[in-house]
Design a protein around this motif. Structure first.
Motif, short mmCIF file in Angstrom:
data_model
loop_
_atom_site.label_atom_id
_atom_site.label_comp_id
_atom_site.label_asym_id
_atom_site.label_seq_id
_atom_site.Cartn_x
_atom_site.Cartn_y
_atom_site.Cartn_z
N LEU A 1 14.21 -36.14 23.08
CA LEU A 1 13.70 -34.85 22.34
C LEU A 1 14.60 -34.44 21.48
CD1 LEU A 1 12.01 -33.26 25.68
CD2 LEU A 1 10.87 -34.13 23.44
N GLU A 2 16.00 -34.41 21.80
CA GLU A 2 17.09 -33.87 20.93
C GLU A 2 17.10 -34.51 19.58
OE1 GLU A 2 19.14 -31.03 21.37
OE2 GLU A 2 18.16 -30.78 22.99
N LYS B 1 14.10 -33.32 17.56
CA LYS B 1 14.08 -31.83 17.34
C LYS B 1 13.87 -31.28 15.93
CE LYS B 1 17.56 -29.50 19.36
NZ LYS B 1 18.48 -28.45 19.84
#
Length: 47
Positions: free
Chosen positions: A35-36, A39
């Motif tokens: 997810l990072e 982002k």
């Protein structure tokens, strides 16, 4: 309760548990790195 009331209640409960399941799967700690990376993807794309 009428048939419409029962249908609305069932749909609401199904959607609620579906969203809980989706959030639990998506936000678990093992997915954090993936997810990072994603982002700021929408901001970094150059057309």
């Amino acid at each position: 309760m009428t048939t419409s009331d029962w249908a609305g209640l069932i749909i609401t409960v199904v959607v609620f548990f579906g969203m809980l399941y989706t959030f639990a799967r998506t936000l678990r700690p093992s997915k954090r790195e993936e997810l990072e990376k994603e982002k700021f993807k929408i901001l970094d794309e150059d057309d």
